[in-house]
Design a protein around this motif. Sequence first.
Motif, short mmCIF file in Angstrom:
data_model
loop_
_atom_site.label_atom_id
_atom_site.label_comp_id
_atom_site.label_asym_id
_atom_site.label_seq_id
_atom_site.Cartn_x
_atom_site.Cartn_y
_atom_site.Cartn_z
N ILE A 57 29.31 88.53 35.32
CA ILE A 57 29.66 87.26 35.99
C ILE A 57 30.12 87.55 37.42
CG2 ILE A 57 31.28 85.32 35.99
CD1 ILE A 57 29.13 85.05 33.89
N ASP A 58 30.89 88.61 37.61
CA ASP A 58 31.36 88.96 38.96
C ASP A 58 30.17 89.27 39.87
OD1 ASP A 58 33.40 89.59 40.94
OD2 ASP A 58 32.76 91.69 40.66
N ASN A 59 29.23 90.07 39.39
CA ASN A 59 28.03 90.39 40.17
C ASN A 59 27.20 89.14 40.44
OD1 ASN A 59 28.51 93.13 40.48
ND2 ASN A 59 27.40 93.68 38.63
N LEU A 60 27.08 88.28 39.42
CA LEU A 60 26.33 87.05 39.56
C LEU A 60 26.96 86.16 40.64
CD1 LEU A 60 23.96 85.36 38.36
CD2 LEU A 60 25.66 84.34 36.83
N MET A 61 28.25 86.04 40.64
CA MET A 61 28.96 85.22 41.63
C MET A 61 28.86 85.84 43.03
SD MET A 61 29.76 82.63 39.97
CE MET A 61 30.72 81.76 41.15
N THR A 62 28.90 87.16 43.10
CA THR A 62 28.76 87.84 44.39
C THR A 62 27.36 87.59 44.96
OG1 THR A 62 30.34 89.56 43.75
CG2 THR A 62 28.86 90.07 45.57
N ASP A 63 26.34 87.70 44.10
CA ASP A 63 24.97 87.42 44.53
C ASP A 63 24.83 85.95 44.94
OD1 ASP A 63 24.25 90.02 44.02
OD2 ASP A 63 23.23 89.59 42.11
N PHE A 64 25.42 85.06 44.17
CA PHE A 64 25.36 83.64 44.48
C PHE A 64 26.03 83.35 45.83
CE2 PHE A 64 27.15 79.32 44.15
CZ PHE A 64 25.97 78.60 44.04
N SER A 65 27.15 83.99 46.08
CA SER A 65 27.86 83.82 47.34
C SER A 65 27.02 84.31 48.52
CB SER A 65 29.19 84.57 47.31
OG SER A 65 29.85 84.46 48.55
N ALA A 66 26.38 85.47 48.36
CA ALA A 66 25.54 86.02 49.43
C ALA A 66 24.34 85.11 49.68
CB ALA A 66 25.07 87.43 49.06
N THR A 67 23.73 84.63 48.60
CA THR A 67 22.59 83.73 48.74
C THR A 67 23.01 82.43 49.42
OG1 THR A 67 21.59 84.65 46.74
CG2 THR A 67 20.78 82.50 47.47
N THR A 68 24.17 81.92 49.07
CA THR A 68 24.68 80.70 49.68
C THR A 68 24.93 80.90 51.17
OG1 THR A 68 25.73 80.06 47.59
CG2 THR A 68 26.52 78.97 49.57
#
Length: 93
Positions: free
Chosen positions: A14-25
């Motif tokens: 979940i942490d990696n997923l959120m980090t990726d989501f933040s970068a994509t955003t």
Amino acid sequence: MEVGNKYSEDSYYIDNLMTDFSATTEELLSSIHSMTEVISEVAKVANDGASETSETAESAINIRTQSSEISELIKKSKESTINLEKEVKKFNI
């Protein structure tokens, strides 16, 4: 202990997923910002073009008005010349 490990793995995922989501955003926000700047520039250029077109049309109208005035003056000059010729013909030399 297995539940703890699974929870830790899920937490890491979940942490990696959120980090990726933040970068994509952030990338998406940057792209939107760039697009907004391009659209703004296009709108400015279009507005400038419209202003120039309007000025050109106004100049054409002014030229047409002045041409009409000159044409009228030429017509009056021609009439005056004809009248002057008539008056001069009255005199015998």
